[in-house]
Design an enzyme around this catalytic site. Structure first.
Site, PDB file in Angstrom:
ATOM      1  N   TRP A 108     -30.396  13.953  85.107  1.00 28.90           N
ATOM      2  CA  TRP A 108     -28.944  14.131  84.554  1.00 28.90           C
ATOM      3  C   TRP A 108     -27.782  12.798  84.870  1.00 28.90           C
ATOM      4  O   TRP A 108     -27.194  13.204  84.426  1.00 28.90           O
ATOM      5  CB  TRP A 108     -28.194  15.257  86.287  1.00 28.90           C
ATOM      6  N   ASN A 109     -29.159  12.022  85.241  1.00 31.55           N
ATOM      7  CA  ASN A 109     -27.927  11.349  86.194  1.00 31.55           C
ATOM      8  C   ASN A 109     -27.280   9.999  84.751  1.00 31.55           C
ATOM      9  O   ASN A 109     -27.375   9.346  85.276  1.00 31.55           O
ATOM     10  CB  ASN A 109     -28.861  10.302  86.683  1.00 31.55           C
ATOM     11  N   LYS A 113     -35.396  19.091  76.142  1.00 29.80           N
ATOM     12  CA  LYS A 113     -34.899  19.709  77.370  1.00 29.80           C
ATOM     13  C   LYS A 113     -33.943  19.307  77.888  1.00 29.80           C
ATOM     14  O   LYS A 113     -34.835  18.182  78.978  1.00 29.80           O
ATOM     15  CB  LYS A 113     -35.561  20.173  78.315  1.00 29.80           C
ATOM     16  N   ALA A 164     -30.990  17.594  81.581  1.00 33.41           N
ATOM     17  CA  ALA A 164     -31.066  19.089  82.326  1.00 33.41           C
ATOM     18  C   ALA A 164     -29.693  19.798  82.769  1.00 33.41           C
ATOM     19  O   ALA A 164     -28.984  19.375  82.232  1.00 33.41           O
ATOM     20  CB  ALA A 164     -30.819  17.248  84.226  1.00 33.41           C
ATOM     21  N   GLY A 219     -37.255  11.877  85.496  1.00 40.02           N
ATOM     22  CA  GLY A 219     -37.398  12.148  86.327  1.00 40.02           C
ATOM     23  C   GLY A 219     -37.879  12.028  87.273  1.00 40.02           C
ATOM     24  O   GLY A 219     -38.199  10.636  87.885  1.00 40.02           O
ATOM     25  N   GLU A 277     -41.266   8.134  83.122  1.00 39.86           N
ATOM     26  CA  GLU A 277     -40.391   7.442  83.727  1.00 39.86           C
ATOM     27  C   GLU A 277     -40.218   7.692  85.337  1.00 39.86           C
ATOM     28  O   GLU A 277     -38.864   9.091  85.023  1.00 39.86           O
ATOM     29  CB  GLU A 277     -39.067   7.044  82.893  1.00 39.86           C
ATOM     30  N   CYS A 285     -33.141   5.107  89.063  1.00 39.65           N
ATOM     31  CA  CYS A 285     -33.912   5.036  89.438  1.00 39.65           C
ATOM     32  C   CYS A 285     -33.698   3.335  90.091  1.00 39.65           C
ATOM     33  O   CYS A 285     -34.427   3.347  90.120  1.00 39.65           O
ATOM     34  CB  CYS A 285     -34.980   5.152  88.207  1.00 39.65           C
ATOM     35  N   GLU A 340     -35.961   7.673  97.995  1.00 39.62           N
ATOM     36  CA  GLU A 340     -34.873   7.337  97.430  1.00 39.62           C
ATOM     37  C   GLU A 340     -33.727   7.605  98.059  1.00 39.62           C
ATOM     38  O   GLU A 340     -33.645   8.863  97.934  1.00 39.62           O
ATOM     39  CB  GLU A 340     -34.861   7.931  95.616  1.00 39.62           C
TER      40      GLU A 340
HETATM   41  P1  NAD Z   1     -35.806  15.724  88.499  1.00 37.62           P
HETATM   42  O1  NAD Z   1     -36.983  15.390  88.406  1.00 37.62           O
HETATM   43  O2  NAD Z   1     -35.759  16.900  89.608  1.00 37.62           O
HETATM   44  O3  NAD Z   1     -35.270  16.275  87.278  1.00 37.62           O
HETATM   45  C1  NAD Z   1     -36.001  15.927  85.792  1.00 37.62           C
HETATM   46  C2  NAD Z   1     -35.535  16.730  84.628  1.00 37.62           C
HETATM   47  O4  NAD Z   1     -37.377  17.066  85.187  1.00 37.62           O
HETATM   48  C3  NAD Z   1     -34.749  17.605  83.975  1.00 37.62           C
HETATM   49  O5  NAD Z   1     -33.790  18.026  83.103  1.00 37.62           O
HETATM   50  C4  NAD Z   1     -35.092  18.863  85.108  1.00 37.62           C
HETATM   51  O6  NAD Z   1     -34.605  20.027  84.774  1.00 37.62           O
HETATM   52  C5  NAD Z   1     -36.307  18.940  84.585  1.00 37.62           C
HETATM   53  N1  NAD Z   1     -37.369  19.605  85.693  1.00 37.62           N
HETATM   54  C6  NAD Z   1     -37.984  19.613  87.244  1.00 37.62           C
HETATM   55  N2  NAD Z   1     -38.354  20.617  87.079  1.00 37.62           N
HETATM   56  C7  NAD Z   1     -39.775  20.790  85.808  1.00 37.62           C
HETATM   57  C8  NAD Z   1     -40.218  21.993  85.657  1.00 37.62           C
HETATM   58  N3  NAD Z   1     -40.624  22.289  86.427  1.00 37.62           N
HETATM   59  N4  NAD Z   1     -41.137  21.736  84.334  1.00 37.62           N
HETATM   60  C9  NAD Z   1     -40.237  21.167  83.401  1.00 37.62           C
HETATM   61  N5  NAD Z   1     -38.805  20.173  84.053  1.00 37.62           N
HETATM   62  C10 NAD Z   1     -38.839  20.748  84.808  1.00 37.62           C
HETATM   63  O7  NAD Z   1     -34.790  14.529  88.403  1.00 37.62           O
HETATM   64  P2  NAD Z   1     -33.976  13.982  87.938  1.00 37.62           P
HETATM   65  O8  NAD Z   1     -32.641  14.877  89.571  1.00 37.62           O
HETATM   66  O9  NAD Z   1     -32.458  15.355  87.261  1.00 37.62           O
HETATM   67  O10 NAD Z   1     -32.971  13.414  88.392  1.00 37.62           O
HETATM   68  C11 NAD Z   1     -33.355  12.015  89.618  1.00 37.62           C
HETATM   69  C12 NAD Z   1     -34.146  11.636  89.214  1.00 37.62           C
HETATM   70  O11 NAD Z   1     -35.200  10.456  88.490  1.00 37.62           O
HETATM   71  C13 NAD Z   1     -35.234  10.529  90.124  1.00 37.62           C
HETATM   72  O12 NAD Z   1     -36.132  10.609  90.866  1.00 37.62           O
HETATM   73  C14 NAD Z   1     -34.716   8.966  89.357  1.00 37.62           C
HETATM   74  O13 NAD Z   1     -35.455   8.174  90.044  1.00 37.62           O
HETATM   75  C15 NAD Z   1     -35.367   9.494  88.174  1.00 37.62           C
HETATM   76  N6  NAD Z   1     -34.933   8.681  87.089  1.00 37.62           N
HETATM   77  C16 NAD Z   1     -35.454   7.959  86.391  1.00 37.62           C
HETATM   78  C17 NAD Z   1     -36.030   7.296  85.271  1.00 37.62           C
HETATM   79  C18 NAD Z   1     -36.747   5.883  85.206  1.00 37.62           C
HETATM   80  O14 NAD Z   1     -36.235   5.620  83.584  1.00 37.62           O
HETATM   81  N7  NAD Z   1     -37.806   5.855  86.252  1.00 37.62           N
HETATM   82  C19 NAD Z   1     -34.682   6.711  84.830  1.00 37.62           C
HETATM   83  C20 NAD Z   1     -33.199   8.019  85.006  1.00 37.62           C
HETATM   84  C21 NAD Z   1     -34.303   8.509  86.548  1.00 37.62           C
END
Ligand code: NAD
Length: 487
Positions: free
Chosen positions: A160-161, A184, A186, A238, A260, A294, A391
């Site tokens: 979502w970020n 898919k 967020a 994520g 990522e 991130c 984080e």
């Molecule tokens: P999250 O891991 O909770 O969710 C990310 C995505 O995964 C969402 O769409 C969520 O619905 C989905 N998801 C969660 N559980 C799942 C499952 N069991 N099956 C399928 N999909 C699932 O992360 P968030 O809170 O949305 O985002 C923040 C995180 O993302 C932080 O840790 C941040 O550092 C990371 N991030 C990394 C990068 C990068 O490029 N490295 C960029 C942006 C954000």
């Protein structure tokens, strides 16, 4: 900006799931609500997919794959180019929509729309340059031909970020390479992605190439699709925790994955640093997206000779931020995404303070009704507090000091993450020495923002696998096939 403009952009978001070129309701017409984190009011509802809908989206992607792989690269390039132009033309509406569902100030949303659109321009330009090779075996007995072919149907999962840019960073190279997709987004921020899908359709993307599935429970997408041998790739952005779980689930099909994941960026300020630059870099690396990136600076490590002045100047700048709804003029700090984010940030700050950290600014949730948290600065951080290991994902700067380069580098590397690190120094030798030794996929030298569509973005250690963007970004979406021929 006005309620009428808000209503207009919300109403323009297509209804339903995009499957095989049709917008259609979820099974049983189920829906879930999307909230404005600045007001906690519901903006609108979106379709809540079932496992059956997810499978239908994969069916559509599988059906579209052969014809899509056979399109001329120039045709795919032009779709991306048209989508880039449409995003640029509609930047104000996309930015307003993003601010409504995410909360970031409109100026930041506009920057994300521009950044997100640039992935389409970049990969449009790369499309015609996907190339294999032809050579002769060293013994002279074989001709070696390598082909680059699309991986096949991909599942793309975004956080979502950065609701738009994390999507275009995946969709751009997938289109360039000739892959079909199930996307898919967020659950907190699906609206920007739905709007983007509509833009891509208008840009001429054929039916079934991009399918978008919104769901409140993400496992209705990941469980059936990761177990389906027609899916060929998962690209996930994520948290590291969810990433690990998805890697485990992908093992059954030995699926190609790009990951990522989370970060714990160190931000080093050496005694010879230009402090104007360091403070300016710190504000970007820490406060962009309210600290929810991130790439956010998570641990400030400052040489003890300049720590006092650096801290004073950072506190002054953080205190001058103007919190509020991101649509309002003059607002420079939006809300966090939800109550869980507030609770997490507050828990980390309380843990540090209870173990002896000194609170110089903020330290608590801001005025409601939205999910606001005060800009916060902590110093004298003791060893092992949670916010140096986890984080923070919020507007909290935690500052520790160091006296020699070796200690600073060792401390910077003392994390299981390795996404990005920042270092500020006027000494060119030191800059290169430090950059070589930092265990991260990316390093910002005298700069607080590294993201660029033409650069390879990604991490080492538990921050991920693979790179997005740059010339290598497309490699994640192609297979190299080797063909042997006699000489
Ligand atoms: P999250 O891991 O909770 O969710 C990310 C995505 O995964 C969402 O769409 C969520 O619905 C989905 N998801 C969660 N559980 C799942 C499952 N069991 N099956 C399928 N999909 C699932 O992360 P968030 O809170 O949305 O985002 C923040 C995180 O993302 C932080 O840790 C941040 O550092 C990371 N991030 C990394 C990068 C990068 O490029 N490295 C960029 C942006 C954000």
């Amino acid at each position: 900006m006005g309620e009428a403009a808000e209503r207009r952009v919300l109403d323009a978001v297509p209804d339903g799931l995009l499957i095989g070129g049709q917008w259609r309701p979820a099974t049983g017409r189920r829906e879930f609500g999307v909230e404005d984190p600045a007001t906690r009011t519901q903006l609108r509802t979106v379709a809540d997919a079932s496992a059956e809908d997810s499978r239908a989206a994969l069916d559509a992607a599988v059906e579209a794959q052969p014809a899509w792989a056979a399109t001329a690269p120039r045709e795919r390039a032009e779709i991306l180019r048209r989508a880039f132009e449409a995003m640029t033309k509609r930047a104000d509406d996309l930015a307003l929509l993003m601010t409504l569902e995410h909360g970031k100030p409109v100026a930041e949303s506009k920057a994300e729309v521009a950044y997100g659109a640039e992935f389409f321009r970049w990969f449009s330009e790369e499309t015609a340059r996907i190339a294999g090779s032809f050579s002769t075996a060293p013994a002279g007995n074989l001709r070696l031909l390598t082909l680059k072919q699309p991986v096949g149907p991909c599942l793309l999962i975004t956080p979502w970020n950065f609701p738009l840019a994390m999507g275009t960073r995946k969709i751009g190279p997938a289109i360039a390479a000739g892959c079909t997709m199930v996307m898919k987004p967020a659950k907190q921020t699906p609206l920007s992605m739905l709007m983007l899908a509509q833009i891509l359709r208008e840009a001429g993307l054929p039916d079934g190439v991009l399918n978008v599935v919104t769901a409140e429970d993400p496992s209705v997408v990941s469980e059936p699709l990761l177990a389906d041998d027609r899916l060929r790739k998962l690209s996930f952005t994520g948290s590291t925790g969810v990433g690990k779980k998805l890697i485990e689930m992908s093992a059954g099909q030995v699926l190609r994955t790009s990951m990522e994941l989370g970060g714990n960026a160190p931000f080093l300020v050496f005694a010879d640093a230009d402090l104007d630059r360091a403070v300016e870099g710190a504000m970007i690396a820490k406060m962009r997206n309210m600290g929810q990136a991130c790439t956010s600076a998570n641990r400030f490590l400052v040489h003890s000779n300049v720590a006092g002045e650096f801290t004073e100047r950072l506190v002054e700048k953080m205190a001058a931020l103007v919190p509020g709804r991101g649509t309002e003029e003059g607002v420079t700090l939006g809300p966090l995404i939800d109550q869980a984010a507030i609770d997490k940030v507050d828990g980390l700050v309380s843990d540090a303070v209870s173990r002896g950290a000194k609170l110089l600014l903020g330290g608590k949730a801001g005025d409601g009704p939205g999910y606001f948290y005060e800009p916060t600065v902590l110093t004298d951080i003791p060893d092992g507090v949670r916010l140096t290991c986890e984080e923070i994902f919020g507007p909290v700067a935690a500052i520790r000091t160091f006296d020699d380069d070796e200690t600073a580098i060792a401390e910077a590397n003392a994390t299981e993450y390795g996404l990005v690190a920042y270092a500020f120094t006027a000494d060119f030798d030191r800059a290169l020495r430090v950059a070589e030794r930092l265990e991260s996929g990316m390093v910002g030298l005298n700069v607080g923002l590294v993201s660029n569509p033409a650069a390879p973005f990604g991490g080492v250690k538990q921050s991920g696998l693979g790179r997005e963007g740059g010339a290598v970004g497309i490699e994640e979406y192609v297979e190299t096939k080797y063909v042997a021929l006699p000489t």
